[in-house]
Design a protein around this motif. Structure first.
Motif, PDB file in Angstrom:
ATOM      1  N   LYS A  22       0.838  -1.211   0.000  1.00 17.11           N
ATOM      2  CA  LYS A  22       0.000   0.000   0.000  1.00 17.11           C
ATOM      3  C   LYS A  22       0.868   1.254   0.000  1.00 17.11           C
ATOM      4  O   LYS A  22       0.598   2.207  -0.723  1.00 17.11           O
ATOM      5  N   ALA A  25       2.331   1.609  -3.453  1.00 14.96           N
ATOM      6  CA  ALA A  25       1.339   2.005  -4.452  1.00 14.96           C
ATOM      7  C   ALA A  25       0.939   3.462  -4.274  1.00 14.96           C
ATOM      8  O   ALA A  25       0.758   4.187  -5.251  1.00 14.96           O
ATOM      9  N   TYR A  47      -5.943   2.940  -6.078  1.00 12.19           N
ATOM     10  CA  TYR A  47      -5.224   4.206  -6.223  1.00 12.19           C
ATOM     11  C   TYR A  47      -5.267   4.606  -7.686  1.00 12.19           C
ATOM     12  O   TYR A  47      -5.183   3.759  -8.575  1.00 12.19           O
ATOM     13  N   ILE A  63      -4.434   1.385  -9.885  1.00 13.45           N
ATOM     14  CA  ILE A  63      -3.787   0.302  -9.152  1.00 13.45           C
ATOM     15  C   ILE A  63      -4.773  -0.232  -8.124  1.00 13.45           C
ATOM     16  O   ILE A  63      -5.333   0.536  -7.338  1.00 13.45           O
ATOM     17  N   LEU A  65      -5.161  -3.361  -5.130  1.00 14.99           N
ATOM     18  CA  LEU A  65      -4.424  -4.332  -4.336  1.00 14.99           C
ATOM     19  C   LEU A  65      -5.398  -5.299  -3.666  1.00 14.99           C
ATOM     20  O   LEU A  65      -6.450  -4.884  -3.174  1.00 14.99           O
ATOM     21  N   VAL A  75      -1.359  -7.481  -7.150  1.00 15.88           N
ATOM     22  CA  VAL A  75      -1.338  -6.109  -7.652  1.00 15.88           C
ATOM     23  C   VAL A  75      -1.906  -6.111  -9.067  1.00 15.88           C
ATOM     24  O   VAL A  75      -1.394  -6.807  -9.947  1.00 15.88           O
ATOM     25  N   ILE A  77      -2.742  -3.610 -12.233  1.00 11.69           N
ATOM     26  CA  ILE A  77      -2.531  -2.279 -12.805  1.00 11.69           C
ATOM     27  C   ILE A  77      -3.221  -2.227 -14.157  1.00 11.69           C
ATOM     28  O   ILE A  77      -3.040  -3.114 -14.997  1.00 11.69           O
ATOM     29  N   MET A 106       7.080   0.861  -7.836  1.00  5.80           N
ATOM     30  CA  MET A 106       6.607   0.159  -6.642  1.00  5.80           C
ATOM     31  C   MET A 106       7.691  -0.735  -6.063  1.00  5.80           C
ATOM     32  O   MET A 106       7.904  -0.756  -4.846  1.00  5.80           O
TER      33      MET A 106
END
Length: 169
Positions: A22, A25, A47, A63, A65, A75, A77, A106
């Motif tokens: 976290k 990210a 995010y 992003i 998680l 993760v 993306i 990251m």
């Protein structure tokens, strides 16, 4: 837009707890150039960042998680256009670079911690300077006068061109 291409997505699972991921990210904007934080949702661990591109409105980096186990995090993306959709191979290439740089940022933050970003604010008081400073050299003064003369000559040249063009029409 004839052939719209779906948004590029990539999912990886890493061997780090979700709290550590976290932090990485949330702070990729400190490790990536031209990346700006937009929004976050702590409840859903999502995010959103915007990424500037040359001659384009840019892209959004989303992003998400998910905690798989105590020491594993998934993760996701996804790269999307800020306006419109992907419809050219060049845009997909840029999106792939954005995704790669987001993963690299990251991993760098997880490995080395959040980079310190120094503010660009000057602490000195800026005073306006006169057009011709007393400390200016003669060459600097001649350069300033030459620039003024060239600007005036360019303006007069444009006016002359407009007058000649108007007389032809």
């Amino acid at each position: 837009m004839f052939g719209v291409i779906p948004n590029p997505k990539k999912t990886i699972t890493i061997d780090f707890p979700i709290e550590q991921v976290k932090v990485a990210a949330r702070n990729i904007d400190k490790a990536m150039k031209f990346c700006h934080f937009r929004e976050e949702n702590d409840m859903f661990n999502s995010y959103k960042f915007s990424r500037s591109e040359f001659l384009s409105m840019g892209a959004l980096i989303n992003i998400n998680l998910n905690s798989i186990s105590e020491n594993k995090t998934q993760v996701d993306i996804e790269i999307s256009r800020q306006i419109g959709a992907f419809d050219e191979w060049v845009e997909i290439t840029k999106a792939g670079r954005h995704m790669e740089e987001a993963f690299n940022a990251m991993s760098s933050i997880i490995k080395n911690g959040v980079p310190k970003v120094e503010p660009v604010i000057k602490t000195e008081k800026c005073e306006p300077t006169p057009f011709f400073q007393e400390s200016a050299t003669p060459l600097q003064k001649v350069g300033a006068i030459t620039a003024i003369v060239l600007v005036i000559a360019a303006i007069l040249g444009v006016c002359y061109f407009i007058i000649k063009l108007a007389s032809i029409i």
